[in-house]
Scaffold this motif. Sequence first.
Motif, PDB file in Angstrom:
ATOM      1  N   ALA A   1       0.382 -10.916   9.148  1.00  0.00           N
ATOM      2  CA  ALA A   1      -0.339  -9.866   8.422  1.00  0.00           C
ATOM      3  C   ALA A   1      -0.530 -10.341   6.984  1.00  0.00           C
ATOM      4  CB  ALA A   1       0.439  -8.564   8.472  1.00  0.00           C
ATOM      5  N   LEU A   2      -1.669 -10.991   6.714  1.00  0.00           N
ATOM      6  CA  LEU A   2      -1.881 -11.643   5.421  1.00  0.00           C
ATOM      7  C   LEU A   2      -2.560 -10.743   4.399  1.00  0.00           C
ATOM      8  CD1 LEU A   2      -3.039 -15.209   6.567  1.00  0.00           C
ATOM      9  CD2 LEU A   2      -0.728 -14.420   6.005  1.00  0.00           C
ATOM     10  N   SER A   3      -3.233  -9.690   4.838  1.00  0.00           N
ATOM     11  CA  SER A   3      -3.903  -8.781   3.908  1.00  0.00           C
ATOM     12  C   SER A   3      -3.097  -7.495   3.808  1.00  0.00           C
ATOM     13  CB  SER A   3      -5.329  -8.484   4.369  1.00  0.00           C
ATOM     14  OG  SER A   3      -5.313  -7.809   5.613  1.00  0.00           O
ATOM     15  N   ARG A   4      -3.433  -6.672   2.828  1.00  0.00           N
ATOM     16  CA  ARG A   4      -2.681  -5.430   2.649  1.00  0.00           C
ATOM     17  C   ARG A   4      -3.034  -4.436   3.762  1.00  0.00           C
ATOM     18  NH1 ARG A   4      -6.070  -1.543   0.607  1.00  0.00           N
ATOM     19  NH2 ARG A   4      -8.039  -2.321  -0.238  1.00  0.00           N
ATOM     20  N   PRO A   5      -2.060  -3.634   4.181  1.00  0.00           N
ATOM     21  CA  PRO A   5      -2.366  -2.570   5.138  1.00  0.00           C
ATOM     22  C   PRO A   5      -3.294  -1.533   4.500  1.00  0.00           C
ATOM     23  CG  PRO A   5       0.007  -2.971   4.971  1.00  0.00           C
ATOM     24  CD  PRO A   5      -0.634  -3.697   3.843  1.00  0.00           C
ATOM     25  N   VAL A   6      -4.102  -0.898   5.307  1.00  0.00           N
ATOM     26  CA  VAL A   6      -5.008   0.157   4.840  1.00  0.00           C
ATOM     27  C   VAL A   6      -4.703   1.426   5.627  1.00  0.00           C
ATOM     28  CG1 VAL A   6      -7.420   0.909   4.736  1.00  0.00           C
ATOM     29  CG2 VAL A   6      -6.802  -1.445   4.099  1.00  0.00           C
ATOM     30  N   VAL A   7      -4.499   2.532   4.923  1.00  0.00           N
ATOM     31  CA  VAL A   7      -4.128   3.791   5.555  1.00  0.00           C
ATOM     32  C   VAL A   7      -5.310   4.747   5.527  1.00  0.00           C
ATOM     33  CG1 VAL A   7      -2.528   5.731   5.516  1.00  0.00           C
ATOM     34  CG2 VAL A   7      -1.736   3.445   4.836  1.00  0.00           C
ATOM     35  N   SER A   8      -5.713   5.236   6.707  1.00  0.00           N
ATOM     36  CA  SER A   8      -6.842   6.162   6.798  1.00  0.00           C
ATOM     37  C   SER A   8      -6.813   6.873   8.136  1.00  0.00           C
ATOM     38  CB  SER A   8      -8.165   5.403   6.632  1.00  0.00           C
ATOM     39  OG  SER A   8      -9.272   6.269   6.687  1.00  0.00           O
ATOM     40  N   ASP A   9      -7.196   8.145   8.154  1.00  0.00           N
ATOM     41  CA  ASP A   9      -7.368   8.904   9.393  1.00  0.00           C
ATOM     42  C   ASP A   9      -6.123   8.874  10.273  1.00  0.00           C
ATOM     43  OD1 ASP A   9     -10.779   9.232  10.033  1.00  0.00           O
ATOM     44  OD2 ASP A   9     -10.032   8.217   8.280  1.00  0.00           O
ATOM     45  N   GLY A  10      -4.935   8.909   9.668  1.00  0.00           N
ATOM     46  CA  GLY A  10      -3.695   8.911  10.430  1.00  0.00           C
ATOM     47  C   GLY A  10      -3.292   7.563  10.982  1.00  0.00           C
ATOM     48  N   LEU A  11      -3.995   6.512  10.571  1.00  0.00           N
ATOM     49  CA  LEU A  11      -3.720   5.157  11.063  1.00  0.00           C
ATOM     50  C   LEU A  11      -3.351   4.225   9.923  1.00  0.00           C
ATOM     51  CD1 LEU A  11      -6.750   4.666  13.507  1.00  0.00           C
ATOM     52  CD2 LEU A  11      -4.379   5.134  14.169  1.00  0.00           C
TER      53      LEU A  11
ATOM     54  N   THR B   1       0.862  -1.179   0.000  1.00  0.00           N
ATOM     55  CA  THR B   1       0.000   0.000   0.000  1.00  0.00           C
ATOM     56  C   THR B   1       0.897   1.228   0.000  1.00  0.00           C
ATOM     57  OG1 THR B   1      -1.774  -1.107   1.218  1.00  0.00           O
ATOM     58  CG2 THR B   1      -1.747   1.292   1.293  1.00  0.00           C
ATOM     59  N   VAL B   2       0.648   2.152  -0.900  1.00  0.00           N
ATOM     60  CA  VAL B   2       1.430   3.384  -0.928  1.00  0.00           C
ATOM     61  C   VAL B   2       0.506   4.547  -0.597  1.00  0.00           C
ATOM     62  CG1 VAL B   2       1.155   3.589  -3.441  1.00  0.00           C
ATOM     63  CG2 VAL B   2       2.987   4.842  -2.295  1.00  0.00           C
ATOM     64  N   ALA B   3       0.948   5.398   0.317  1.00  0.00           N
ATOM     65  CA  ALA B   3       0.176   6.567   0.736  1.00  0.00           C
ATOM     66  C   ALA B   3       1.148   7.675   1.103  1.00  0.00           C
ATOM     67  CB  ALA B   3      -0.733   6.237   1.922  1.00  0.00           C
ATOM     68  N   GLY B   4       1.049   8.814   0.414  1.00  0.00           N
ATOM     69  CA  GLY B   4       1.971   9.903   0.679  1.00  0.00           C
ATOM     70  C   GLY B   4       3.388   9.506   0.336  1.00  0.00           C
ATOM     71  N   ASP B   5       4.311   9.686   1.287  1.00  0.00           N
ATOM     72  CA  ASP B   5       5.716   9.367   1.026  1.00  0.00           C
ATOM     73  C   ASP B   5       6.140   8.048   1.661  1.00  0.00           C
ATOM     74  OD1 ASP B   5       5.628  10.089   3.670  1.00  0.00           O
ATOM     75  OD2 ASP B   5       7.270  11.543   3.571  1.00  0.00           O
TER      76      ASP B   5
END
Length: 393
Positions: A152-162, A117-121
């Motif tokens: 951690a078998l699924s992709r990370p999800v980035v939202s609301d600073g988490l 997962t890519v988010a920001g930098d």
Amino acid sequence: MELRKLLLPGLMSVTLLSGCSLFSGEEDVVKMSPLPTVENQFTPQQVWDTSVGDGTGDFYSNLHPAWQDNTLYAADRFGVVKALDASNGKEKWKVDLSEKTGFFSRNRSALLSGGLTVAGDKIYIGSERAQAYALNTGDGSIAWQTTVAGEALSRPVVSDGLVLIHTSNGILQGLDQNSGAVKWTVNLDMPALSLRGESAPSTAFGAAIVGGDNGRVSAVLMNQGQIIWQQRISQPSGATEIDRLSDVDTTPVIVNGVVYALAYNGNLTALDLRSGQILWKREIGSVRDLIVDGGRIFLVDQDDRVIGLSTDGGVTLWRQSDLLHRNLTSPVLYNGYLVVGDAEGYLHWMNTEDGRFVAQQKVDSSGFQSEPVVASDKLVIQAKDGTVHAITR
């Protein structure tokens, strides 16, 4: 009670579909459909391909690339992560997250799993060794590394600073996006036997919506890590343990206040986002992610039928049954077509209006397990041997 992760759908693809059997002398239960004959209406063009380590081999993994700002990020199970120029596949940087074990011995595999997962930098990825990593997009250096509650078998999800991590033992954790510190932990409960895979959460209005191995969909308030509601969409039933599997391993899709969720041996269900109340359900099971687009739902069921349905009541619009048991990837929409990969390394292109084939191409002999990714004007897919292919229409 001992918790067991069953290697399905990997079990189905490796032992049943490959011509082997679970027990000596046992007849195959499922056979792969022969390749359908397709008269190509166009010829998809391969723009470039490049290797990213050793891929995933015969292990069940949903490792797939991520794309941002003309850069593609991809990894192999061993621990190699690369940044590639999306235009030509040229390597921008490469890092190795495997552990150094000694001068003469091979490094200890990082066992990377799920998708990037890519988010920001930052790029985020998890591992079967219960590690979550944040890498800097500029050079691949580790910004932080955190031990999480399980594989951690699924992709990370980035939202609301988490950064949300769903682990194989039924735990959802919220990590601080900047530091990796664990902010909260929620136990979503686990049955004694489940499929090898976990639902990646979807987020909306400060809530994370996630499927569980217990057949439930849960809504979790992200700022506190509290469960708002839970709704069962699959009820264990049947004579065998496999028949009673009811995992919700797919990523829920949220559109216009409605959550669309899909369970193995269960139902395609539409839920009200605020209350979790069931709006409608259809008896369709799967472990592959679905698409909701323009009032239509596209999915691959657990027998590898590709189905188009209406979001209004789940009415079936069409069904494509010529790819049964070819161990299809999740579908993707690209240039107005529905595309899936299969275990023999073919890409199948379908008309979204009626499900008819419009093109077919052999891309990689090692086969596909994870879904294609749309990167600007290209369709990118990673094969099991680690080769990344970029294709255009």
